[in-house]
Design a protein around this motif. Structure first.
Motif, PDB file in Angstrom:
ATOM      1  N   PRO A 398      -7.091  -2.995  -3.031  1.00  0.00           N
ATOM      2  CA  PRO A 398      -6.442  -2.352  -3.640  1.00  0.00           C
ATOM      3  C   PRO A 398      -5.032  -1.941  -2.943  1.00  0.00           C
ATOM      4  O   PRO A 398      -4.079  -1.790  -3.822  1.00  0.00           O
ATOM      5  N   LEU A 399      -5.242  -1.520  -1.486  1.00  0.00           N
ATOM      6  CA  LEU A 399      -4.249  -1.354  -0.579  1.00  0.00           C
ATOM      7  C   LEU A 399      -3.133  -2.526  -0.739  1.00  0.00           C
ATOM      8  O   LEU A 399      -2.126  -2.020  -0.859  1.00  0.00           O
ATOM      9  N   LEU A 400      -3.722  -3.403  -0.415  1.00  0.00           N
ATOM     10  CA  LEU A 400      -2.854  -4.419  -0.443  1.00  0.00           C
ATOM     11  C   LEU A 400      -1.563  -4.385  -1.722  1.00  0.00           C
ATOM     12  O   LEU A 400      -0.271  -5.061  -1.837  1.00  0.00           O
ATOM     13  N   ALA A 401      -2.782  -4.426  -2.249  1.00  0.00           N
ATOM     14  CA  ALA A 401      -2.272  -4.684  -3.933  1.00  0.00           C
ATOM     15  C   ALA A 401      -0.697  -3.784  -4.221  1.00  0.00           C
ATOM     16  O   ALA A 401       0.401  -3.825  -4.581  1.00  0.00           O
ATOM     17  N   ARG A 402      -1.123  -2.272  -3.829  1.00  0.00           N
ATOM     18  CA  ARG A 402      -0.192  -1.417  -4.395  1.00  0.00           C
ATOM     19  C   ARG A 402       0.733  -1.559  -2.983  1.00  0.00           C
ATOM     20  O   ARG A 402       2.575  -0.934  -3.701  1.00  0.00           O
TER      21      ARG A 402
END
Length: 443
Positions: A398-402
């Motif tokens: 999720p953090l990479l995607a954000r």
């Protein structure tokens, strides 16, 4: 012929400095050569290439990034199980962990089991080319090479030479070690995508006779590689000075024995002066920069600014098991940390060096390939290169995607992968010599 549509990153192998190319909507076209090695036929904007190849079926990978497979310039496969072992520094770490563990590779079954895990782990992390140390046991090379050949990998490895200052179980015999090395060259070098590296462990572990013999082998076999360590740790540098008081420097010891040339790779290269750097440049030898290992063992920092100023070749390496991760993303991030911590200038002008994300990526792909003498072969995805490529998933966490969703340009996109990426981002690994692609993480 295959065609893959996604965002694509590649590098110009003819450029001396990082030259990233990027298409937000790109097309990669592949076809096998007569030997069955998959090669890049064309790469570029989807709209342009699709018109030139209208009949080729296209696999579309929306939201993904195609990039070259990573090149690891220095790694020890027998140290897979030594990673994360605490020690006060390089020499105690070798004594208490590395040498006892490497003695187990006299057993071919054990060597084979570790080789399988090691190659699986490289692939999982997106490493498709590696320059690898085995142990002093010839069977350790056979175990690794047999499995790498079956997978169609581009891998270079060698039996370690160490006939002095080494404990029982890993110390070899001078004359036999050289015979074994030449036999292994004949058995493995140039078989499929494999190569052999003449591998003195480091100058203190090799007698003059063994070093001289290694130099003679290097002269007889100019197309094989040479790999060793140099100027990693200050205690090691002092030890070499005691052993070779007539040598100009630690690096000069290898030069005196004919071991500096094209296709010679030396790990670390931290404690060098400009004369040493010029010697690397003028002989065509290169440095394997190992930031996680150097940080873990407290060895020091590679000087990128001086390397670029003098102009010798270098690239990134994990140096497992002194290095703390197989992941190229972790290695690139550690190199960035080292750059920021390496102070240049004086007074109020003192500053760290911020290595550009594309430069870090280049050091682990096309730059590393250039250091090995394989520019245009791996690490670039330029037409004609072997098609070792990765499919990276920015939605892996999720953090990479954000963070990726907010990237405004290529450098921000690449840096997001470097800082936040790991093996979960490596969705697919395609190896040019393999019959089929590998698909990871359900991708």
């Amino acid at each position: 012929m295959q065609a893959h549509r996604a965002a694509i990153l590649w590098f110009d192998p003819r450029a001396d400095a990082p030259a990233p190319c990027y298409e937000a909507d790109g097309l990669l076209l592949l076809a096998p050569d007569p030997q069955g090695v998959q090669r890049v036929q064309a790469v570029g904007a989807y709209r342009e290439l699709r018109a030139q190849y209208p009949d080729v079926p296209v696999q579309h990978h929306p939201g993904r990034l195609i990039a070259p497979g990573f090149v690891d310039l220095h790694i020890h496969y027998p140290q897979t199980d030594v990673i994360g072992s605490p020690a006060e520094g390089l020499l105690p770490w070798l004594e208490h962990y590395t040498f006892p563990h490497e003695s187990r590779f006299a057993d071919p079954a054990y060597a084979g089991e570790v080789a399988e895990f090691f190659l699986d782990e490289l692939r999982r992390q997106g490493v498709t080319t590696a320059l690898t140390f085995a142990t002093s046991h010839p069977g350790s090379v056979d175990a690794l090479m047999e499995r790498a050949w079956a997978r169609g990998l581009r891998l270079v490895a060698g039996k370690v030479l160490q006939d002095r200052h080494s404990p029982d179980g890993v110390r070899d015999q001078t004359a036999q070690s050289l015979v074994d090395t030449e036999t292994l060259i004949g058995r493995w070098h140039g078989r499929g995508r494999l190569g052999y590296a003449i591998t003195p462990r480091f100058a203190p572990s090799c007698s003059d006779a063994q070093m001289r013999g290694a130099g003679e082998l290097a002269a007889r076999h100019p197309d094989v590689w040479v790999q060793s360590h140099v100027a990693e740790n200050l205690d090691e540098v002092r030890w070499v000075r005691e052993l070779y008081p007539q040598a100009r420097s630690y690096l000069g010891v290898y030069a005196d024995f004919g071991l500096l040339r094209e296709r010679a790779l030396y790990a670390h290269c931290i404690h060098l002066d400009d004369t040493d750097r010029a010697l690397l440049r003028d002989t065509g030898a290169a440095a394997a920069v190992s930031p996680t290992s150097n940080l873990f063992l407290g060895s020091g920092f590679f000087d990128h600014a001086s390397a670029d100023r003098v102009g010798f070749r270098y690239g990134l390496a994990s140096d497992v098991g002194g290095g703390t991760s197989f992941s190229p993303f972790h290695t690139m991030l550690a190199a960035y940390y080292v750059g920021r911590a390496s102070v240049t200038g004086s007074g109020s002008a003192k500053t760290g060096q911020s290595l550009a994300p594309s430069h870090l990526w280049w050091q682990h792909t096309a730059g590393a390939a250039r250091a090995m003498g394989l520019d245009g072969v791996v690490g670039s995805l330029a037409p004609g290169s072997e098609a070792d490529w990765l499919l990276l998933n920015p939605q892996a966490t999720p953090l990479l995607a954000r963070r990726v969703a907010q990237a405004q340009h290529l450098e921000e996109l690449l840096f997001a992968y470097i800082v936040l990426g790991d093996d979960r981002a490596v969705e697919r690994v395609s190896v040019a010599g393999a019959a089929t692609d590998g698909v990871l993480h359900g991708g």
